[in-house]
Scaffold this motif. Structure first.
Motif, mmCIF file in Angstrom:
data_model
loop_
_atom_site.group_PDB
_atom_site.id
_atom_site.type_symbol
_atom_site.label_atom_id
_atom_site.label_comp_id
_atom_site.label_asym_id
_atom_site.label_seq_id
_atom_site.Cartn_x
_atom_site.Cartn_y
_atom_site.Cartn_z
ATOM 1 N N ASN A 236 30.542 44.870 47.234
ATOM 2 C CA ASN A 236 31.234 43.784 46.546
ATOM 3 C C ASN A 236 32.188 44.371 45.521
ATOM 4 N N ILE A 237 33.343 43.732 45.367
ATOM 5 C CA ILE A 237 34.280 44.107 44.313
ATOM 6 C C ILE A 237 34.800 42.823 43.696
ATOM 7 N N SER A 238 34.870 42.785 42.380
ATOM 8 C CA SER A 238 35.400 41.603 41.704
ATOM 9 C C SER A 238 36.247 42.045 40.519
ATOM 10 N N THR A 239 37.216 41.231 40.150
ATOM 11 C CA THR A 239 38.065 41.536 39.006
ATOM 12 C C THR A 239 38.293 40.279 38.188
ATOM 13 N N ARG A 240 38.106 40.430 36.869
ATOM 14 C CA ARG A 240 38.318 39.318 35.946
ATOM 15 C C ARG A 240 39.532 39.616 35.089
ATOM 16 N N ALA A 241 40.459 38.672 35.035
ATOM 17 C CA ALA A 241 41.663 38.845 34.226
ATOM 18 C C ALA A 241 42.313 37.482 34.024
ATOM 19 N N ARG A 242 43.294 37.462 33.120
ATOM 20 C CA ARG A 242 44.016 36.224 32.879
ATOM 21 C C ARG A 242 45.048 36.026 33.990
ATOM 22 N N THR A 243 45.080 34.826 34.538
ATOM 23 C CA THR A 243 46.072 34.516 35.562
ATOM 24 C C THR A 243 47.007 33.438 35.032
ATOM 25 N N ALA A 244 48.296 33.618 35.312
ATOM 26 C CA ALA A 244 49.299 32.658 34.862
ATOM 27 C C ALA A 244 50.140 32.247 36.067
ATOM 28 N N THR A 245 51.428 32.418 35.985
ATOM 29 C CA THR A 245 52.315 32.039 37.086
ATOM 30 C C THR A 245 53.240 33.198 37.416
ATOM 31 N N GLY A 246 53.986 33.088 38.524
ATOM 32 C CA GLY A 246 54.938 34.130 38.902
ATOM 33 C C GLY A 246 54.258 35.459 39.128
ATOM 34 N N ARG A 266 36.280 34.899 46.950
ATOM 35 C CA ARG A 266 36.094 33.770 46.036
ATOM 36 C C ARG A 266 37.098 33.848 44.889
ATOM 37 N N GLY A 267 37.521 32.689 44.422
ATOM 38 C CA GLY A 267 38.336 32.569 43.224
ATOM 39 C C GLY A 267 37.625 31.654 42.240
ATOM 40 N N LEU A 268 37.129 32.226 41.129
ATOM 41 C CA LEU A 268 36.295 31.480 40.185
ATOM 42 C C LEU A 268 37.019 31.265 38.863
ATOM 43 N N GLY A 269 36.670 30.202 38.179
ATOM 44 C CA GLY A 269 37.233 29.903 36.869
ATOM 45 C C GLY A 269 36.212 29.227 35.972
ATOM 46 N N PRO A 270 35.876 27.942 36.218
ATOM 47 C CA PRO A 270 34.948 27.216 35.344
ATOM 48 C C PRO A 270 33.582 27.874 35.171
ATOM 49 N N SER A 271 33.065 28.537 36.205
ATOM 50 C CA SER A 271 31.740 29.153 36.086
ATOM 51 C C SER A 271 31.721 30.312 35.095
ATOM 52 N N LEU A 272 32.899 30.808 34.682
ATOM 53 C CA LEU A 272 32.955 31.882 33.695
ATOM 54 C C LEU A 272 32.520 31.405 32.315
ATOM 55 N N ALA A 273 32.482 30.102 32.114
ATOM 56 C CA ALA A 273 32.047 29.576 30.815
ATOM 57 C C ALA A 273 30.624 30.004 30.490
ATOM 58 N N SER A 274 29.782 30.153 31.540
ATOM 59 C CA SER A 274 28.389 30.560 31.310
ATOM 60 C C SER A 274 28.286 32.002 30.837
ATOM 61 N N PHE A 275 29.395 32.768 30.938
ATOM 62 C CA PHE A 275 29.420 34.150 30.452
ATOM 63 C C PHE A 275 30.172 34.262 29.126
ATOM 64 N N GLY A 276 30.419 33.131 28.495
ATOM 65 C CA GLY A 276 31.043 33.138 27.191
ATOM 66 C C GLY A 276 32.557 33.141 27.193
ATOM 67 N N VAL A 277 33.180 32.935 28.373
ATOM 68 C CA VAL A 277 34.644 32.913 28.462
ATOM 69 C C VAL A 277 35.112 31.497 28.155
ATOM 70 N N SER A 278 35.914 31.345 27.116
ATOM 71 C CA SER A 278 36.326 30.009 26.688
ATOM 72 C C SER A 278 37.624 29.553 27.358
ATOM 73 N N ASN A 279 38.550 30.482 27.583
ATOM 74 C CA ASN A 279 39.863 30.099 28.127
ATOM 75 C C ASN A 279 39.942 30.352 29.627
ATOM 76 N N PHE A 280 38.947 29.833 30.361
ATOM 77 C CA PHE A 280 38.873 30.058 31.805
ATOM 78 C C PHE A 280 39.905 29.212 32.541
ATOM 79 N N LEU A 281 40.235 29.645 33.771
ATOM 80 C CA LEU A 281 41.134 28.885 34.634
ATOM 81 C C LEU A 281 40.397 27.645 35.123
ATOM 82 N N ALA A 282 40.923 26.461 34.804
ATOM 83 C CA ALA A 282 40.179 25.220 35.042
ATOM 84 C C ALA A 282 40.064 24.867 36.521
ATOM 85 N N ASP A 283 41.108 25.181 37.305
ATOM 86 C CA ASP A 283 41.105 24.763 38.718
ATOM 87 C C ASP A 283 41.781 25.837 39.571
#
Length: 497
Positions: A236-246, A266-283
């Protein structure tokens, strides 16, 4: 009448000696066969079919081991598991006991421990470990493995990993000593002498894995497994980072080799809240492209398609608006892009799961995203499945993206952490070499391995690490040593099939 002998590993030439245990008992003898038949040598006794129960009492470690093992116990147990992979009629089993648990040469308990003496007798000058064997005829009765506490764990000079001096590498010495427990001797001290590559040779060398000769000897005694051992892999490989546009969306690329294989992306966003991430990608939305840039498949909410199959895989996202794609892909290059539905922004997690670890392999996985500071650094995670150790190269690219993206990360630091979050090693500027945490005051490890694998970054300010890692979960962090921001790339290379 039972007989008892011992094998010792030391640091100089003629490293092993065969000694009578005490007066009245006959020293053990080994059988040596011509190298034209095979190279391995045998002690002369072996275990009956069934289990070989070992009591592991080497305990925890007060330093971070460079190969990712979390304790001496798990290190030793992995060495036992590697032998288990190769044999059929007998299998090691193990339990753990607290260090210092009483052990003796006649208690019919197979103990593995650090010790200041060999049941009251001196280890001898330069001896690293001794395996004490008790047998009756050709039947093994007891085997104790004692690591010299003066040279090893007790002195703080002992570690485990490919950058550790051979005579201080607990793992390779454990592999050797457990070979003695099975009944293997030293092919380079056989009569006639065998010239083979083997962990069972008497000299400590850079070799840190079982070879064909070691395996042949073990299988001569215990037979081969009905199912060939599976090679280690990245599961398994996963990467967490801020995503924007362009250019600032989260872009994951991966390469499949050899055979078609099933993967889950998988592309995750809201479930990151359980790890203390506040500014997660909503959708989050997820798109998969082939090497030509053509869209293969896309998904917005994972339950829209393949709900049953994804649930059966045991990897269903915890939030309905998160994305997932289950697909079988041919060997080729692929790109997965995680972005916000309707142009949303925030921290997202892109994951690629290898669902068929016994076939093919994912040679390289990379993820490109915006790198900032604090919780917005770029964080990758991967899983090594063993029991064999896995060779990987990790790269953190920023300046090397110049010309490909407008706002690249100008300098990089890459860090490798074990499953406890402990820093294993780091690098800032790949030519400067890597710094293992276990040796903070030592010289950096040379980056010569990068040229060997043709993976030297194009810019001196990019970063890289190499390691042979134990099975487990790992985290890679990419950031700027000066707190700069920009687009960065994390790459994980499987450099050994």
């Amino acid at each position: 009448m039972p007989r008892l002998w011992r094998r010792a590993r030391a640091t100089n030439a003629a490293l092993f000696t065969k000694l009578a245990w005490r007066a009245g008992l006959v020293a053990g003898v080994f059988l040596a066969f011509s190298r034209f038949a095979f190279g391995y040598a045998l002690e002369g006794a072996s275990w009956p079919p069934g289990t070989i129960p070992m009591v592991i009492e080497v305990g925890a470690t007060n330093l971070v081991l460079p190969d990712g093992f979390l304790s001496w116990n798990t290190d030793a147990e992995n060495a036992l598991a590697q032998w288990n992979q190769q044999i059929h009629s007998a299998q090691f089993t193990w339990t753990e006991a607290a260090p210092g648990t009483a052990a003796s040469s006649g208690d019919h308990i197979n103990s593995v421990l650090f010790s200041n003496s060999v049941f009251g007798q001196s280890f001898g000058s330069g001896t690293l470990a001794i395996t004490v064997l008790v047998s009756s005829g050709s039947r093994m009765i007891q085997a104790d493995v004692l690591f010299n506490n003066h040279n090893l764990g007790g002195s703080g000079n002992f570690s485990s990993g490919q950058n550790v001096a051979a005579q201080r590498d607990f793992h390779r010495i454990a592999l050797h000593e457990f070979g003695h427990v099975l009944g293997l001797n030293h092919p380079d001290q056989a009569n006639p002498k065998q010239t083979v590559s083997a962990i069972m040779n008497s000299r400590v060398s850079s070799l840190n894995h079982l070879t064909a000769d070691d395996i042949s000897g073990a299988q001569f005694l215990y037979g081969a497994p009905s199912i060939p051992p599976v090679a280690p892999c990245l599961a398994n490989i996963s990467t967490r980072a801020r995503t924007a546009t362009g250019n600032d969306v989260l872009i994951g690329g991966f390469i499949l080799h050899s055979q078609a294989k099933q993967v889950l992306i998988r592309g995750l966003g809201p479930s990151l809240a359980s790890f203390g991430v506040s500014n997660f990608l909503a959708d989050p939305t997820l798109n998969l492209y082939n090497a030509n840039g053509s869209l293969i498949v896309s998904n917005n909410n994972w339950k829209d398609t393949q709900q049953t199959q994804i649930q059966q895989a045991g990897l269903a996202p915890s939030n309905d608006v998160e994305s997932a794609i289950l697909i079988t892909l041919q060997p080729a290059n692929y790109t997965a892009i995680v972005s916000g539905n309707g142009g949303g922004t925030g921290v997202a997690l892109a994951e690629v799961y290898n669902l068929q670890t016994t076939i093919g392999r994912a040679y390289e996985i990379s993820t490109r995203a915006q790198v900032s500071t604090g919780e917005n650094v770029m964080i990758a995670g991967f899983i090594v499945q063993g029991p064999q150790l896995k060779s990987v190269v990790l790269r953190g690219i920023g300046p090397g993206l110049q010309g490909a993206v407008p706002n690249f990360l100008p300098n990089t630091t890459i860090e490798l952490h074990n499953s406890l979050g402990q820093l294993v090693e780091s690098n800032t500027g790949w030519k400067n070499g890597e710094m293992p945490t276990a040796k903070p005051n030592s010289s950096p490890v040379s980056p010569s391995y990068l040229a060997f694998y043709s993976l030297s970054p194009s810019n001196d300010n990019d970063s890289a690490l190499y390691n042979q890692l134990a099975p487990g979960n790992y985290t890679v962090i990419l950031k700027s040593p000066t707190g700069a921001k920009g687009i960065g790339l994390i790459e994980v290379y499987d450099v050994a099939p």
